[in-house]
Design an enzyme around this catalytic site. Structure first.
Site, PDB file in Angstrom:
ATOM      1  NE  ARG A  74      -2.359  -1.086   3.594  1.00 18.89           N
ATOM      2  CZ  ARG A  74      -1.799  -0.245   4.410  1.00 18.89           C
ATOM      3  NH1 ARG A  74      -1.889   1.022   4.249  1.00 18.89           N
ATOM      4  NH2 ARG A  74      -1.450  -0.793   5.995  1.00 18.89           N
ATOM      5  CE1 TYR A 202       0.901  -6.207  -2.296  1.00 17.17           C
ATOM      6  CE2 TYR A 202      -0.263  -4.486  -1.451  1.00 17.17           C
ATOM      7  CZ  TYR A 202       0.312  -5.636  -1.145  1.00 17.17           C
ATOM      8  OH  TYR A 202       0.367  -6.241  -0.052  1.00 17.17           O
ATOM      9  CE  LYS A 211      -6.036  -3.008   4.946  1.00 16.38           C
ATOM     10  NZ  LYS A 211      -6.461  -3.626   6.403  1.00 16.38           N
ATOM     11  CG  HIS A 231      -7.212  -1.982  10.648  1.00 12.22           C
ATOM     12  ND1 HIS A 231      -5.979  -1.725  10.612  1.00 12.22           N
ATOM     13  CD2 HIS A 231      -7.297  -3.335   9.688  1.00 12.22           C
ATOM     14  CE1 HIS A 231      -5.249  -2.495  10.007  1.00 12.22           C
ATOM     15  NE2 HIS A 231      -6.080  -3.456   9.376  1.00 12.22           N
ATOM     16  CB  SER A 253      -0.005  -3.262   9.419  1.00 12.05           C
ATOM     17  OG  SER A 253      -0.854  -2.598   8.838  1.00 12.05           O
ATOM     18  CB  CYS A 255       0.577  -5.989  15.912  1.00 13.08           C
ATOM     19  SG  CYS A 255       1.576  -4.488  16.235  1.00 13.08           S
ATOM     20  CG  ASP A 282      -7.493  -6.421   7.675  1.00 18.17           C
ATOM     21  OD1 ASP A 282      -6.739  -6.018   8.413  1.00 18.17           O
ATOM     22  OD2 ASP A 282      -7.651  -6.000   6.545  1.00 18.17           O
ATOM     23  NE  ARG A 386       0.238  -8.384   2.593  1.00 13.35           N
ATOM     24  CZ  ARG A 386      -0.445  -7.761   3.386  1.00 13.35           C
ATOM     25  NH1 ARG A 386      -1.743  -8.221   3.994  1.00 13.35           N
ATOM     26  NH2 ARG A 386      -0.114  -6.758   4.067  1.00 13.35           N
TER      27      ARG A 386
HETATM   28  C1  OXD Z   1      -2.830  -3.978   6.405  1.00 17.66           C
HETATM   29  C2  OXD Z   1      -3.233  -5.014   5.761  1.00 17.66           C
HETATM   30  O1  OXD Z   1      -1.720  -3.287   6.141  1.00 17.66           O
HETATM   31  O2  OXD Z   1      -4.167  -5.806   6.410  1.00 17.66           O
HETATM   32  O3  OXD Z   1      -3.451  -3.540   7.516  1.00 17.66           O
HETATM   33  O4  OXD Z   1      -2.832  -5.517   4.544  1.00 17.66           O
HETATM   34 MN    MN Z   2      -5.049  -4.729   7.834  1.00 10.19          MN
END
Ligand code: OXD
Ligand code: MN
Length: 604
Positions: A74, A202, A211, A231, A253, A255, A282, A386
């Site tokens: 991102r 991507y 998102k 989130h 992100s 964690c 998520d 991913r």
């Molecule tokens: C993030 C994801 O970056 O879920 O939070 O990809």
């Molecule tokens: Mn996320």
């Protein structure tokens, strides 16, 4: 070929016609959700080299895709909230005047599909037709997007049927263009229900349901319609003889959100009959139900998880989810077996040896002895590589996953990476105090990142990159929601920190499945089975109330990581007050008061 008569909704037709006029595609394909279309597109992508088919025995239906090296994550610096007024985007977002941004984007989009096929994807976030669900239409020129959206959302004609003649749908346009990072824009126009993403291919930038819609646009919709887009993962925990308790948890992100969502309880808990059910990993959409409690759905239909580090110890359930009908992006390939690989995949699986030869994520030969110019090992998979995996593949997926009315939420959990200061777990004193705790969460910078070490980077509710409007108004929205829920129906708020370190920088708490021990304390608090110690920051467990059965972990160490150190919290409170200044007069007074109160208490 596209048959416009299949679409009855005039607003949808107008949107599509407008896109055709602007983008000027060669062909148009409506993604109707049929297997035939997916099969044809998969074959086409394999034939063109856009996708690589994996081993049909060990990875049936799975594909590998490689993005350009300049297009692997991102891009927050190029992500914009284009609200009419700049102050509505707030200090945490990039802003551009919508007129200016539309003009710029229309210039980029003009004729961008010449010689290309335009795919029209009608998709639902949440079970189709569900009371919390919403509809989007994504226009794209990428088969990768179509095949990923099929996994991550619910796609097909039934979505348009559920929409009826409503105008309440998000208009998404994606164009790969030249994948030029200098012309890359990920833009949200919250007041127009519109998303436009250009010059990227991507996942996070182009799967517009995730998102862009389910957080940035939906958070704005939620503010206006009195619900929440967060989130957050959603998980359910069953204790013997008790109803399943559902919790939502927000972490920045990296964690371990996906890991917590799919946690496997320690053996001693499994023997007692504890079970964990994953609803989402998520995003949570949360709305008050008819009984006055808050209900959450996972608007997504799949997981877009980080591959490196995923193995049978860290997340067995996620690993299993990737074994069929998944798409891998930027992982390494074993050219002989046509199987995928990433760093730490074989850890804790001694039968699998580290491979001696692979094709890396850029398509080049790779051997384990390769080092870069600084002498560091060359990674075979990109660190942000991913997997896109259907949620139904997950061995512990909740039976409520398809329930459009959602699951009742009993707790909100916040957390970040804090080597010091923040105890393993504590409970807020009230809804307001919970909102305060969420608003101050963040992670401490470590030696792994450039810049100063030990600086707390605040990420309120893990929404900093995803809130589609002014974060001060977002805090107020959280407070307002609390006022609509009766006290006895309000979820409890907790903060956790799995990442305390010792003097050598080693993690003290074992984490992963053992986090169940902390969740178990929360369950007991929710059910009023244990009391707790009141401190200036909230309620901390008595060490005896955290079940350490079967774990080699001393009570003394546990007491250490449960301690509240006033001197450290004084520094923290001062940092919070500084951080709060960025919200100006939009910071709710009650949060400012809480920061003052905390500082006063820990300064005594
Ligand atoms: C993030 C994801 O970056 O879920 O939070 O990809
Ligand atoms: Mn996320």
């Amino acid at each position: 070929m596209f048959d416009a008569s299949k679409i009855k909704n005039q607003k949808v037709l107008e949107f599509i016609q407008d896109r055709i006029n602007l983008l000027q595609p060669k062909d148009i394909v409506l993604i109707d959700g049929s297997e035939e279309i997916y099969k044809a597109l998969t074959d086409e992508a394999i034939a063109s080299g856009e996708m690589i088919k994996l081993n049909e025995k060990t990875y049936p239906g799975c594909l590998l895709h490689r993005t350009r090296p300049n297009d692997v994550a991102r891009v927050e610096a190029r992500t914009f909230i284009c609200s009419r007024k700049e102050e509505d985007a707030g200090p945490t977002n990039n802003w551009m005047d919508p007129k200016e941004m539309y003009a710029k984007l229309n210039g980029i989009l003009d004729g961008a599909y010449k010689g290309r096929t335009m795919y029209i994807i009608p998709f639902s976030m949440g079970p189709v037709g569900g009371p919390i669900s919403k509809v989007g239409i994504e226009i794209t020129d990428s088969i990768y997007v179509v095949l990923n959206m099929r996994i991550m959302t619910r796609v097909g004609m039934n979505v348009l049927e559920a929409l009826g003649d409503s105008n309440d749908f998000v208009r998404g346009t994606h164009a790969k263009c030249d994948v030029d990072p200098e012309q890359r824009y990920i833009t949200q126009f919250p007041e127009d229900n519109t998303i436009i993403s250009v010059n990227s291919a991507y996942g996070g930038n182009v799967l517009l349901g995730k998102k862009c819609f389910a957080l940035r646009i939906a958070s704005y919709q939620g503010k206006n319609e009195m619900w929440q887009a967060e989130h957050m993962l959603i998980l359910g925990i069953e204790r013997p003889g008790k109803p399943i308790v559902y919790m939502c948890a927000a972490f920045p992100s990296a964690c371990g959100k996906t890991n917590l969502a799919m946690l496997i309880p320690p053996k001693s808990f499994q023997e007692k009959g504890y079970k964990v059910y994953t609803v989402g990993d998520d995003i949570a959409w949360i709305k008050k139900g008819p009984d006055g409690r808050l209900y959450a759905i996972n608007p997504e239909n799949g997981f877009f998880g980080v591959a490196p580090g995923t193995n049978s110890h860290s997340n067995y359930n996620a690993l299993m989810s990737t074994k069929k009908n998944a798409i891998f992006t930027n992982v390494a390939l074993n050219p002989e077996t046509k199987e995928v690989w990433w760093e730490a995949l074989e850890k804790d699986a001694p039968d699998k040896k580290k491979p001696s030869f692979l094709i890396d994520w850029t398509g080049k030969d790779w051997t384990p002895d390769m080092v870069d110019a600084e002498g560091k090992p060359v990674k075979a998979a990109h660190p942000n590589s991913r997997f896109t995996a259907p949620a139904i593949n997950c061995p512990c997926i909740s039976p409520e996953f398809e329930n459009g009315a959602g699951v009742p939420i009993s707790a909100f959990i916040f957390g970040g990476r804090r080597p010091t200061t923040v105890p393993l777990v504590y409970q807020a004193k009230s809804w307001e105090n919970g909102v305060f705790i969420g608003s101050i969460m963040g992670s401490e910078t470590t030696a792994a990142a450039t810049g100063a070490v030990g600086v707390v980077r605040r990420d309120p509710m893990a929404m900093r990159p995803f809130c589609g409007y002014h974060m001060g108004d977002y805090f107020q929205h959280w407070l307002d929601i609390g006022k609509t829920v009766d006290l006895d129906k309000q979820p409890k708020f907790f903060n956790v920190n799995w990442f305390r370190t010792d003097a050598e920088g080693n993690f003290i708490w074992p984490g992963f499945g053992d986090n169940m021990r902390v969740l178990d304390w929360m369950l007991k608090r929710i059910d009023g089975e244990v009391d707790a110690v009141e401190t200036p920051i909230g309620f901390v467990p008595k060490a005896d109330d955290i079940d350490l059965t079967g774990l080699d972990f001393s009570k003394e160490t546990l007491k250490d990581i449960l301690k509240v150190d006033n001197a450290a919290w004084k520094v923290e409170a001062e940092g919070i007050k500084e951080f709060y200044k960025s919200f100006g007069n939009k910071l709710p007074k009650s949060l400012a008061d809480q920061a003052d109160e905390l500082l006063a208490k820990v300064s005594k």
